[in-house]
Design an enzyme around this catalytic site. Structure first.
Site, mmCIF file in Angstrom:
data_model
loop_
_atom_site.group_PDB
_atom_site.id
_atom_site.type_symbol
_atom_site.label_atom_id
_atom_site.label_comp_id
_atom_site.label_asym_id
_atom_site.label_seq_id
_atom_site.Cartn_x
_atom_site.Cartn_y
_atom_site.Cartn_z
ATOM 1 N N CYS B 178 0.799 -1.218 -0.053
ATOM 2 C CA CYS B 178 0.093 0.116 -0.135
ATOM 3 C C CYS B 178 0.874 1.005 -0.056
ATOM 4 O O CYS B 178 0.264 2.366 -0.136
ATOM 5 C CB CYS B 178 -1.061 0.117 1.279
ATOM 6 S SG CYS B 178 -1.703 -1.577 1.570
ATOM 7 N N HIS B 318 -3.121 8.217 5.296
ATOM 8 C CA HIS B 318 -3.416 6.841 4.712
ATOM 9 C C HIS B 318 -4.652 6.462 4.901
ATOM 10 O O HIS B 318 -5.650 5.779 3.950
ATOM 11 C CB HIS B 318 -2.165 5.802 5.220
ATOM 12 C CG HIS B 318 -2.184 4.543 4.464
ATOM 13 N ND1 HIS B 318 -2.074 4.442 3.157
ATOM 14 C CD2 HIS B 318 -2.458 3.382 4.993
ATOM 15 C CE1 HIS B 318 -2.142 3.050 2.701
ATOM 16 N NE2 HIS B 318 -2.332 2.371 4.002
ATOM 17 N N GLU B 329 -1.970 5.261 12.756
ATOM 18 C CA GLU B 329 -1.483 6.525 11.975
ATOM 19 C C GLU B 329 -1.911 7.956 12.982
ATOM 20 O O GLU B 329 -1.205 8.909 13.090
ATOM 21 C CB GLU B 329 -2.683 6.696 10.720
ATOM 22 C CG GLU B 329 -1.998 7.888 9.878
ATOM 23 C CD GLU B 329 -2.524 7.787 8.584
ATOM 24 O OE1 GLU B 329 -3.561 7.031 8.171
ATOM 25 O OE2 GLU B 329 -2.183 8.474 7.649
ATOM 26 N N LYS B 350 -9.560 8.066 1.021
ATOM 27 C CA LYS B 350 -10.122 6.655 0.818
ATOM 28 C C LYS B 350 -11.601 6.619 1.143
ATOM 29 O O LYS B 350 -12.224 5.512 0.663
ATOM 30 C CB LYS B 350 -9.287 5.629 1.537
ATOM 31 C CG LYS B 350 -7.927 5.504 0.938
ATOM 32 C CD LYS B 350 -7.105 4.453 1.528
ATOM 33 C CE LYS B 350 -5.771 4.228 1.142
ATOM 34 N NZ LYS B 350 -4.769 5.273 1.626
ATOM 35 N N HIS B 355 -9.445 1.715 -1.354
ATOM 36 C CA HIS B 355 -8.067 1.837 -1.303
ATOM 37 C C HIS B 355 -7.465 1.222 -2.465
ATOM 38 O O HIS B 355 -7.651 0.145 -3.021
ATOM 39 C CB HIS B 355 -7.659 0.750 -0.223
ATOM 40 C CG HIS B 355 -6.118 0.781 0.096
ATOM 41 N ND1 HIS B 355 -5.469 1.270 -0.737
ATOM 42 C CD2 HIS B 355 -5.663 0.419 1.286
ATOM 43 C CE1 HIS B 355 -3.918 1.104 -0.140
ATOM 44 N NE2 HIS B 355 -4.369 0.669 0.975
ATOM 45 N N PHE B 414 1.316 -2.750 4.055
ATOM 46 C CA PHE B 414 1.605 -4.019 4.731
ATOM 47 C C PHE B 414 3.264 -4.465 4.494
ATOM 48 O O PHE B 414 3.723 -4.268 3.446
ATOM 49 C CB PHE B 414 1.142 -5.042 3.595
ATOM 50 C CG PHE B 414 -0.420 -5.677 4.056
ATOM 51 C CD1 PHE B 414 -1.051 -5.088 5.043
ATOM 52 C CD2 PHE B 414 -1.159 -6.519 3.125
ATOM 53 C CE1 PHE B 414 -2.381 -5.383 5.532
ATOM 54 C CE2 PHE B 414 -2.377 -7.079 3.520
ATOM 55 C CZ PHE B 414 -3.115 -6.347 4.635
#
Lengths: 431, 432
Positions: B178, B318, B329, B350, B355, B414
């Site tokens: 990602c 994110h 985050e 998002k 995503h 990830f």
């Protein structure tokens, strides 16, 4: 204004069909032993191209001791972790870290980068859906409903292209700047170039760069053969009888750090990264230019980056993949840059196969050995130089390098070309 | 050494679930319109999650009238071609035979090579009994398609785009899950600063909205299963969030030398001012609850750009809408921003797009540049119930007009690769 720091290579690691250490692989090459033989990992006896330089007889626990990890990552990742671990171990940076205070350790880890070149191209992992496809028999609704009962819930994690990057970080505690390069054959060598660039720019103090790949799964081999790229028997770089390439598998890695830091902790210095160049020929996926334009530009960029002239280059490790088109255009590119003043040229794929994403960094590690030993190994499968390539300074037997600097060339799909220059620690340096 | 080069963003192109070009995407993001719906591309009705952010009514030939080239381009690569073409048109400059070697390419490319049709084909010949039998490939009737194999190569997007646009300089494709798109932009910035190129076409592209891609995330339990309310399924930072929504698309930016861009009278959206890049080295799928990892990335991005926390007016988070990412985050944002966190506007786009995986960071970088240009922070949609563990100043209910001097875009992958990019308003650039 300060100048860019010099970059030392303080550790190397490698695994491929020819051995589990850089020294063992080197010994095979200088003895003229090729690791290319019939594929053993599946029954390829009916296949027209059925050769590979496979890593055989090596237990997964030899590569990575943690057995839990064997289930959650792929074979290519095991190779990558092994080579990176070897390079880190050889460099002594983790032993050095143990001498630091807790605060300094945190800083050390935040300033240690990880760069991986990963092969991807994982076809076989998709076949783990075959039982589900069979059960669903074309009914996607059923496929969706029964998914959880049939497929390993961790399926995605095993195929992540950035597994080596993450697990090197987790296992060794490194948390600095990083990249996972999925640019086919360029992955490993660009990982080295990017790691060096990060050190030069002060983005990290140290870095490990690793390339890893296991390209010879059946679907890849089948289509490479269809594209006319595979040899039925062996790799004969620059030979008139060359008939294509043969896959190998494995990984190679280097540890890089600032020269002053390396000297400060009295590290063994294997060599020095001098410069790199990267280009594409914009020719699409498999085509390349006959004149080697992209490669000659990459070499010139690397020379410029390193601030050295062609006359200072002591040996060239060519890509030499044994395909008709690549070898001839590669020789043209080298001649275009070097003119008649060619240093000795060699290539290693006849012994280790083509490791795709790992090929360039394995060549770099072997170039360090060549400089250390003062030997440019011969190409054992070279019997008769292709007249289209002649004159060219490749040989069946060993040649002496003419200085302590090596040029490593790497080419790949996408019309990609990368050239890297390193200085070794040859006792017989500067002839 | 010459002084560090300043890098301008002069072109933007987008193909997203909320629009097949940048103006449409941006208008829909500002309006908070969702691009998430029931998956139409295949029958997903049996999957635990049946919703996605699909690109809709996309016709690559509208932007790239070259059917032969398009044969070599996968779905994601077609998005990439269209987005890149839009970005180059927008910038008003493109590679020419004499300049192609000074153009670079850096992209976050997806991890999936084979299409579902190809997997089914190999299943038919090599695995109908469920077991893989390699000799099935040797069957005389196996309909081998080398073009499909070429499309499936890890750098096929790079190959197709550099060929089509005539880019002949530094070229790279990266994949850190990602974080890929953000890391590709960061690499592009470094390539510009190292003067390995004078222009870089930088971005990301991905499409995992196929039965296997959807399966992969369903199996991990990472996706929202709000199948009855798809437009509200992606709700980053909301207390009831229950997973991310898988989406697809592409984003490209044209980067060039600041002075050169000004001299040719180009419109400059923003300065790509800084890159921060770290590894969490914690766990493969989990984020550290303290925000360790993203903290270092954001601090580096600020330092690299010469910014202090209080200079930043907007963060495009994110913000995946998973329990753990959003919490981690926010902890990182609070650690980095200190008391300035109260004044700082945060949103996750998002919430509307879902995503885009390897494309997400590139698309969201473009969003930051557009937010700076228009002086408006896009809304973080679907935020109804605040989560006390996600205590940041979200742009709620509607987009918020406000001067944005500097912005950050986070992409956290990830495996623990973290990317943070810093952008500066052109008028906030003080020339030496």
């Amino acid at each position: 204004m300060k100048t860019a720091p010099r970059i030392a290579i303080t550790g190397c690691g490698a695994v491929c069909g020819a051995g589990l250490t850089v020294e063992a692989i080197w010994d095979a090459i200088v003895s003229g032993r090729s690791a290319i033989r019939p594929i053993q990992s599946w029954d390829a006896s009916r296949w027209p191209a059925r050769m590979a330089a496979e890593v055989v007889g090596v237990d997964n626990r030899t590569l990575v001791e943690d057995r839990k990890l064997h289930k959650t990552i792929s074979r290519t990742d095991l190779f990558g972790l092994y080579a990176a671990g070897s390079a880190i171990q050889a460099s002594g940076i983790t032993a050095y870290r143990e001498t630091l205070s807790a605060e300094a350790v945190a800083h050390f880890n935040d300033r240690c980068g990880v760069f991986a070149g990963s092969g991807g191209g994982n076809y076989r992992s998709n076949y783990e859906f075959f039982p589900l496809l069979t059960a669903a028999n074309g009914d996607l609704q059923k496929f969706g409903r029964e998914l959880g009962e049939t497929v390993n819930p961790m399926w995605l994690l095993r195929i992540l292209p950035n597994n080596v990057l993450c697990h090197v970080g987790i296992r060794h505690g490194f948390k600095g700047t990083n990249a996972c390069i999925t640019n086919q054959c360029m992955g490993g060598i660009m990982a080295v170039a990017e790691a060096a660039a990060a050190l030069r720019a002060g983005e990290a103090d140290r870095a490990v760069a690793v390339g890893h790949d296991t390209p010879f799964e059946p679907e890849t081999l089948f289509y490479y053969h269809r594209l006319g790229l595979m040899s039925p028997d062996t790799v004969r770089p620059f030979d008139r009888g060359r008939s294509g390439t043969v896959f190998g598998e494995g990984a190679a890695a280097v540890t890089l750090e600032g020269m002053a830091d390396a000297q400060g902790r009295q590290a063994t210095i294997w060599g020095e990264f001098l410069g790199s160049g990267c280009t594409t020929e914009a020719t699409g996926i498999v085509d390349l230019r006959g004149d080697g334009d992209g490669l000659s530009r990459a070499i010139q960029l690397a020379l410029g980056d390193a601030g050295i002239s062609t006359a200072e280059v002591g040996l060239i490790v060519a890509h030499g993949n044994g395909t008709l088109g690549s070898d001839v255009s590669e020789a043209r590119a080298i001649r275009r840059v070097f003119g008649d003043d060619l240093p000795p040229v060699t290539a290693f794929k006849w012994a280790v196969g083509h490791l795709i994403a790992a090929s360039g960094v394995l060549d770099l590690v072997l170039a360090l050995m060549a400089l250390k030993q003062g030997v440019v190994p011969g190409i054992a499968t070279l019997n008769s130089l292709d007249p289209e390539i002649a004159p060219f300074t490749v040989a069946h037997t060993a040649q002496p390098p003419r200085s302590d600097i090596a040029l490593i060339l790497c080419r790949g799909f996408g019309g990609m070309n990368v050239a890297v220059l390193i200085r070794g620690t040859s006792p017989a340096a500067t002839a | 050494m010459s002084p560090r080069r300043r890098v301008a963003i002069t072109g933007i192109g987008l193909v997203t679930p909320v629009g097949n070009d940048a103006p449409t995407t941006w208008a829909n993001l500002l309006a908070g319109r969702s691009g998430v719906a029931h998956i139409r591309g295949f029958d997903a009705s049996g999957f635990p999650s049946r919703i996605g952010g699909e690109v809709k009514d996309f016709d690559a030939t509208a932007m790239i009238p070259d059917r032969k080239l398009l044969k070599f381009a996968s779905r994601a690569n077609r998005f990439a071609l269209a987005a890149a073409e839009e970005a180059l048109r927008d910038a008003g400059i493109r590679p020419a035979p004499a300049t192609g070697h000074r153009w670079g390419f850096s992209a976050g490319a997806g991890m999936m090579g084979m299409t579902f049709d190809e997997v089914e084909l190999v299943h038919t010949y090599c695995g109908t009994n469920g077991e893989f039998n390699p000799d099935g490939f040797l069957d005389n009737h196996f309909p081998a398609d080398p073009v499909a194999f070429c499309r499936s190569q890890t750098n096929s997007g790079l190959a197709v785009l550099t060929r089509h646009f005539g880019i002949q300089g530094y070229a790279t494709a990266v994949h850190t899950a990602c974080a890929s798109g953000g890391q590709a932009l960061g690499t592009a910035l470094k390539v510009m600063r190292r003067r390995q190129a004078d222009f870089v076409l930088a971005g990301g592209y991905d499409s995992m909205l196929n039965p296997i891609g959807l399966s992969a995330f369903c199996l991990l339990g990472a996706l929202s299963t709000d199948n009855e309310t798809p437009e509200r399924a992606s709700r980053p930072f909301d207390a009831t969030r229950n997973g991310f929504v898988l989406a697809e698309g592409a984003g490209f930016l044209v980067l060039e030398d600041w002075e050169a861009a000004r001299n040719r009278g180009a419109h400059i959206y923003a300065e790509l001012a800084g890159d921060g890049n770290s590894l969490s080295s914690y766990r493969i799928t989990d984020s550290h609850p303290s925000g360790d990892g993203p903290i270092q990335a954001m601090r580096q991005a600020l330092a690299d750009a010469g910014l202090k926390p209080e200079d930043v007016d907007y963060v495009n988070a994110h913000g995946t809408s998973t329990l753990m990412n959003d919490r981690s985050e926010c902890a990182a944002l609070r650690a980095v921003m200190g008391s300035h966190i109260e004044k700082l506007a945060v949103s996750s786009t998002k919430s509307c797009m879902g995503h885009l995986i390897a494309a997400a960071g590139a698309v969201e970088a473009a969003v930051c540049a557009l937010a700076i240009r228009d002086g408006i922070a896009p809304v973080s949609a679907n935020h109804v119930r605040p989560d006390p563990d996600c205590n940041v100043n979200l742009v709620r209910e509607q987009s918020k007009p406000m001067p944005i001097r500097a912005a950050l875009s986070n992409s956290l992958g990830f495996g623990g690769s973290n990317s943070s990019l810093a952008f500066r308003h052109p008028e906030a650039v003080v020339n030496p």
